[in-house]
Scaffold this motif. Structure first.
Motif, PDB file in Angstrom:
ATOM      1  N   SER A   7       0.825  -1.208   0.000  1.00  0.00           N
ATOM      2  CA  SER A   7       0.000   0.000   0.000  1.00  0.00           C
ATOM      3  C   SER A   7       0.857   1.254   0.000  1.00  0.00           C
ATOM      4  CB  SER A   7      -0.937   0.002   1.204  1.00  0.00           C
ATOM      5  OG  SER A   7      -0.225   0.201   2.410  1.00  0.00           O
ATOM      6  N   GLU A   8       2.051   1.179   0.584  1.00  0.00           N
ATOM      7  CA  GLU A   8       2.971   2.311   0.539  1.00  0.00           C
ATOM      8  C   GLU A   8       3.529   2.503  -0.868  1.00  0.00           C
ATOM      9  OE1 GLU A   8       4.252   4.663   2.812  1.00  0.00           O
ATOM     10  OE2 GLU A   8       2.417   4.057   3.839  1.00  0.00           O
ATOM     11  N   ARG A  17      -3.248   2.649  -1.781  1.00  0.00           N
ATOM     12  CA  ARG A  17      -4.231   1.923  -0.982  1.00  0.00           C
ATOM     13  C   ARG A  17      -5.199   1.124  -1.858  1.00  0.00           C
ATOM     14  NH1 ARG A  17      -0.315   3.760   2.122  1.00  0.00           N
ATOM     15  NH2 ARG A  17      -0.843   5.553   3.431  1.00  0.00           N
ATOM     16  N   ASP A  33      -5.214   7.698   6.952  1.00  0.00           N
ATOM     17  CA  ASP A  33      -4.800   8.745   6.015  1.00  0.00           C
ATOM     18  C   ASP A  33      -5.676   9.982   6.108  1.00  0.00           C
ATOM     19  OD1 ASP A  33      -2.776   7.147   4.979  1.00  0.00           O
ATOM     20  OD2 ASP A  33      -3.946   6.463   3.254  1.00  0.00           O
ATOM     21  N   ARG A  37      -3.224   7.616  -0.473  1.00  0.00           N
ATOM     22  CA  ARG A  37      -1.823   7.547  -0.040  1.00  0.00           C
ATOM     23  C   ARG A  37      -1.238   8.954   0.014  1.00  0.00           C
ATOM     24  NH1 ARG A  37       2.618   4.591  -3.746  1.00  0.00           N
ATOM     25  NH2 ARG A  37       1.576   5.994  -5.211  1.00  0.00           N
ATOM     26  N   SER A  76       1.031   2.982   7.631  1.00  0.00           N
ATOM     27  CA  SER A  76       0.893   1.657   7.025  1.00  0.00           C
ATOM     28  C   SER A  76       1.599   0.602   7.861  1.00  0.00           C
ATOM     29  CB  SER A  76       1.466   1.664   5.601  1.00  0.00           C
ATOM     30  OG  SER A  76       0.703   2.491   4.766  1.00  0.00           O
TER      31      SER A  76
END
Length: 423
Positions: A72-73, A77, A128, A192, A351
């Motif tokens: 996800s990083e 996402r 986030d 993100r 994350s």
């Protein structure tokens, strides 16, 4: 500070898009929750082996949390919010074709990978877009959509099982999970953060040359803090109870000791998620206003009492009382442990923080079913459930005594008016 859910939804309507996808996915999970032990039991295995079928799901989640955080990083996402349900759809549908223990465990592992990817991505998504001023309420919206799916699922799964047999719910889950992934693909946005920090300023040292190995590890020093370890234990206690009691022993207790049908078990298993769903706005608002410990500790202590009542229940009425207390405890603590993780973690490391925290819980989910099944085989279900309750109570008291409060804001401050971040 306004305690309502509506104001934060007006400010962050994207959370509702995530909520739809979450409800679809967890409705599927709820369908098989009370059916899976009966399905595995129909293969003629021991209670401990039935626990293994439950725990393989936890193994998949445990192994998937940190890779999901990294993905996800790197890719955003949406990569996990879309991919997770599609993987879960395949695993659940295949589980409905299993005719022996080994393939059932393999397919449940696949389903667990997909579930972990989505759930970890979802809590990162909320981290986030939220701030300490509204995090409890936004997490409660997500948790509410989660609980809504779990609420709808058991009765639907029990009814499908009675009409189409114990394999039927697995095919239904595959279809619902597929719809969840399609919805996320078309409607859920990317959240993100950019390479800037939480306040929009470039991170200090970004242009100062390569980061040393010592500096790289120092970024994650919060993972070793007392507060992070304690909230990890809270999540472990919650997941242990969910996997070992709720998903393993309690359905079998209802079937074997109380003579309940799959449909009746599905119906009574809707009590905890219904209560939890109704209490979520309260828990999110209270934790935002008065602090996270004000809901985490009472919730854990009520769950502790519930397990002891369920363990001692000789009749349906007391069984229902225990399930009611279980729902109250889960509803009171609600999404607060996850919000606490976000509070004590730097935004740029959300994350990793959420992935690591979920790993505490999923490790407990992994070991709880076979451990509780073995304890029930050896000492009886009553002793196993009462022991589970005692462990939860000890964790709640430890968090009360040793964890610091992460929300200490004063009404009327600039942070409250603007939703300023505190990391």
């Amino acid at each position: 500070m306004r305690l309502g859910i509506v104001p934060v939804l007006r400010e962050h309507p994207t959370v509702l898009l995530l909520a739809v996808s979450t409800t679809l996915l967890t409705t599927g999970q709820g369908m098989v929750a009370p059916i899976l032990p009966l399905y595995a039991d129909s293969l003629g295995v021991s209670l401990a082996t039935v626990g293994l079928v439950i725990s393989v799901f936890g193994l998949a989640r445990f192994l998937t949390n940190m890779p999901t955080a990294v993905l996800s990083e790197r890719f955003g996402r949406r990569s996990v919010l879309v991919g997770g349900p599609l993987i879960a759809a395949a695993g659940n549908a295949l589980a409905g074709t299993a005719d022996s223990l080994a393939p059932l465990m393999v397919y449940r592992f696949i389903a667990g990978v997909g579930s972990a990817a989505f759930i970890t991505g979802a809590v990162i998504f909320i981290g986030d877009i939220s701030t300490p001023a509204n995090r409890g309420r936004l997490m409660s919206v997500y948790q509410g959509s989660f609980a809504l799916g779990i609420t709808l699922g058991p009765s639907m799964g029990g009814l499908i099982a009675e009409i189409f047999g114990l394999r039927g719910p697995f095919f239904a889950v595959g279809a619902v999970s597929l719809v969840s992934g399609i919805w996320a693909f078309f409607r859920v946005p990317e959240t993100r953060p950019s390479s800037d920090d939480a306040d929009g300023r470039p991170q200090v040292g970004r242009q100062d040359g390569p980061v040393t190995q010592e500096g790289r590890w120092s970024r994650y020093s919060f993972l070793k803090s007392r507060d992070f370890i304690l909230v990890g234990l809270v999540l472990a206690a919650i997941f242990f109870t969910r996997g070992g009691a709720q998903f393993t022993l309690l359905p079998l207790k209802g079937s074997d000791e109380l003579g309940l049908s799959p449909g009746q078990i599905g119906a009574i298993f809707t009590i905890p998620p219904v209560l939890a769903f109704l209490l979520l706005p309260f828990s999110g608002s209270v934790s935002d206003r008065f602090g996270r410990k004000k809901t985490i500790v009472p919730g854990l202590l009520i769950v502790s009492i519930a397990m002891m009542v369920l363990g001692a229940s000789p009749a349906l009425m007391l069984y229902a009382v225990g399930m009611t207390l279980f729902g109250l405890g889960n509803g009171i603590q609600g999404p607060t442990p996850v919000a606490y993780v976000a509070d004590i973690s730097p935004r740029a490391r959300q994350s990793i923080a959420q992935g690591a925290a979920r790993s505490f819980g999923d490790l407990a989910l992994l070991i709880a079913p076979p451990l509780m099944g073995l304890a029930a085989d050896t000492y009886g279900a009553t002793t196993a459930l009462v022991g589970n309750g005692a462990v939860v109570g000890v964790v709640g008291l430890a968090f009360l005594l040793f964890a610091r409060e992460s929300v200490t804001r004063q009404p009327g401050t600039r942070e409250e008016r603007t939703g300023g971040r505190r990391v």
